[in-house]
Design a protein around this motif. Sequence first.
Motif, PDB file in Angstrom:
ATOM      1  N   GLY A   1       0.797  -1.220   0.000  1.00 38.44           N
ATOM      2  CA  GLY A   1       0.000   0.000   0.000  1.00 38.44           C
ATOM      3  C   GLY A   1       0.828   1.267   0.000  1.00 38.44           C
ATOM      4  O   GLY A   1       0.509   2.244  -0.682  1.00 38.44           O
TER       5      GLY A   1
ATOM      6  N   ASN B   1      -8.198   2.533  10.404  1.00 38.20           N
ATOM      7  CA  ASN B   1      -7.233   1.686  11.116  1.00 38.20           C
ATOM      8  C   ASN B   1      -6.725   2.326  12.401  1.00 38.20           C
ATOM      9  O   ASN B   1      -6.853   1.763  13.486  1.00 38.20           O
TER      10      ASN B   1
ATOM     11  N   THR C   1       1.872   5.239   7.586  1.00 30.32           N
ATOM     12  CA  THR C   1       2.629   5.356   6.324  1.00 30.32           C
ATOM     13  C   THR C   1       2.001   6.417   5.415  1.00 30.32           C
ATOM     14  O   THR C   1       2.706   7.058   4.634  1.00 30.32           O
ATOM     15  N   THR C   2       0.678   6.582   5.536  1.00 30.06           N
ATOM     16  CA  THR C   2      -0.011   7.578   4.714  1.00 30.06           C
ATOM     17  C   THR C   2       0.441   8.974   5.137  1.00 30.06           C
ATOM     18  O   THR C   2       0.816   9.807   4.308  1.00 30.06           O
TER      19      THR C   2
HETATM   20  C1  LIG Z   1      -1.496  -1.201   6.039  1.00 28.24           C
HETATM   21  C2  LIG Z   1      -2.083   0.093   5.694  1.00 28.24           C
HETATM   22  C3  LIG Z   1      -1.469   0.946   4.770  1.00 28.24           C
HETATM   23  C4  LIG Z   1      -0.116   0.665   4.160  1.00 28.24           C
HETATM   24  O1  LIG Z   1      -0.074  -0.538   3.475  1.00 28.24           O
HETATM   25  P1  LIG Z   1       1.263  -1.431   3.425  1.00 28.24           P
HETATM   26  O2  LIG Z   1       0.866  -2.573   2.544  1.00 28.24           O
HETATM   27  O3  LIG Z   1       1.585  -1.840   4.816  1.00 28.24           O
HETATM   28  O4  LIG Z   1       2.336  -0.607   2.822  1.00 28.24           O
HETATM   29  C5  LIG Z   1      -2.104   2.135   4.473  1.00 28.24           C
HETATM   30  N1  LIG Z   1      -3.277   2.473   5.028  1.00 28.24           N
HETATM   31  C6  LIG Z   1      -3.891   1.674   5.921  1.00 28.24           C
HETATM   32  C7  LIG Z   1      -5.194   2.098   6.524  1.00 28.24           C
HETATM   33  C8  LIG Z   1      -3.317   0.466   6.296  1.00 28.24           C
HETATM   34  O5  LIG Z   1      -3.932  -0.310   7.189  1.00 28.24           O
END
Ligand SMILES: *Cc1c(COP(=O)(O)O)cnc(C)c1O
Length: 458
Positions: A99, A185, A125-126
């Motif tokens: 993601g 999340n 990460t966002t």
């Molecule tokens: C896990 C997640 C991401 C990032 O995805 P990755 O595959 O870990 O890079 C982004 N947004 C949300 C809400 C997530 O749960």
Amino acid sequence: MRTIIEPFRIKSVEPIRMTTAAEREGHLREAGYNVFLLHSDDVLIDLLTDSGTAAMSAEQWAAVMRADEAYAGARSWFRFEAAVRDITGLPIVMPTHQGRAAERILFGAVCKPGDVVPNNTHFDTTRANVEAAGARAVDLVIPEGRDPQSRHPFKGNMNVDALRALLEREGAGRVPLVMLTLTNNSAGGQPVSMANVREVASVCRAHGIPLYLDACRFAENAWFIREREEGFADWTPLAIARELFRHADGATMSAKKDGMANIGGFLATRDERLAQRERDVLILTEGFPTYGGLAGRDLDAIATGLYEALDADYLRYRIRATGYLGEKLLAAGVPIVEPPGGHAIYLDAARFLPHIAPRELPGQSLVAELYRVAGVRGVEVGTVMFGGRDPATGLERPSPMELVRLAIPRRVYTQSHIDYVAEAVIEVFERRHALRGMRFTFEAPTLRHFTARFEPLP
Ligand SMILES: *Cc1c(COP(=O)(O)O)cnc(C)c1O
């Protein structure tokens, strides 16, 4: 009502190596009381994350064997693209290795320094990718979403008045896109209602701003809409998912969640001109546009998994398993974030261990004790993860909440595993007064939770 059973039989098993509390105490000491530093072989029930930890189905494994590893134009790519288009209605699809790669490409393409990106709550990460592009990440979840005890049915909703005020204040030209995270999340896996998606979309349209979904748990969110929102009780999860995406101009996705795969993701959009720029970066950093960061077998496993995540029997079991753990803990008086979310139960370590001050890391102490007592691995989501040092005084700045997340991998654990987890948490809760705080013995300057080391306070 009858017990909701796991809607699958088990064809292949992975043994769990039993350990004693004494052995685990040794492993903890060696790992500096940081469960990220444990060997997974020494963990009995691993609830560190629901990301990339799903059990794949027989159909997915068959798809892995059918996969086409051609560099360009592989059959696997066309199946992947067709599945994403069918579910999301988004015509342009770019596969990424996970993601965050989709996030980096998107924000790199649309953000300029000084921009503002609103989200209900940015995943870490966002947020990091928005900030890396020079923009500011603003969380606009409704107030109930910040209250661990509010039982609002859609605690992931965006505060639409706050969004309007932000657009008024900043000017629409400063906001390259609005994002909604489904489910939310970082705020406990709480769902967003269809009504909220529609309202946010109409505000975006009025200002000419694209709406993107962070769609990692779109299927779980669809199930909550079916269960809780007026008018959706007889809709299929697929129909609800399509209706959600119909309001979106694009999406980022981690297939490690509701893709039911162990790796993968995608970026999707309706905007051909933007996609052209994004594809240049995709080729530079991920791979040729028909495989992105993935092998053919990953593309095929995801194409199959996206539909399995939308199966009503699966979703009923999935959301029930999480709710079941939450209810067992609540019945024993254990403080958790309510109501239970889709993919995880969050223990409220601040109320669980009120005698341990936030600076003494109550969440970390609880995580360590759960592992020592029962071999259950959760993760601290509190001061260790989100706190930090005051640059002037060097003192710890605590996080607003002290949580411990128990994330439930998809299709991996059975009801007896979940019962065991509940027993372990309740056992620790009954002797909570004996727990002591922790202090850092090592911490890295950034993302310290991954590598930190601790020791128990005397
Ligand atoms: C896990 C997640 C991401 C990032 O995805 P990755 O595959 O870990 O890079 C982004 N947004 C949300 C809400 C997530 O749960």
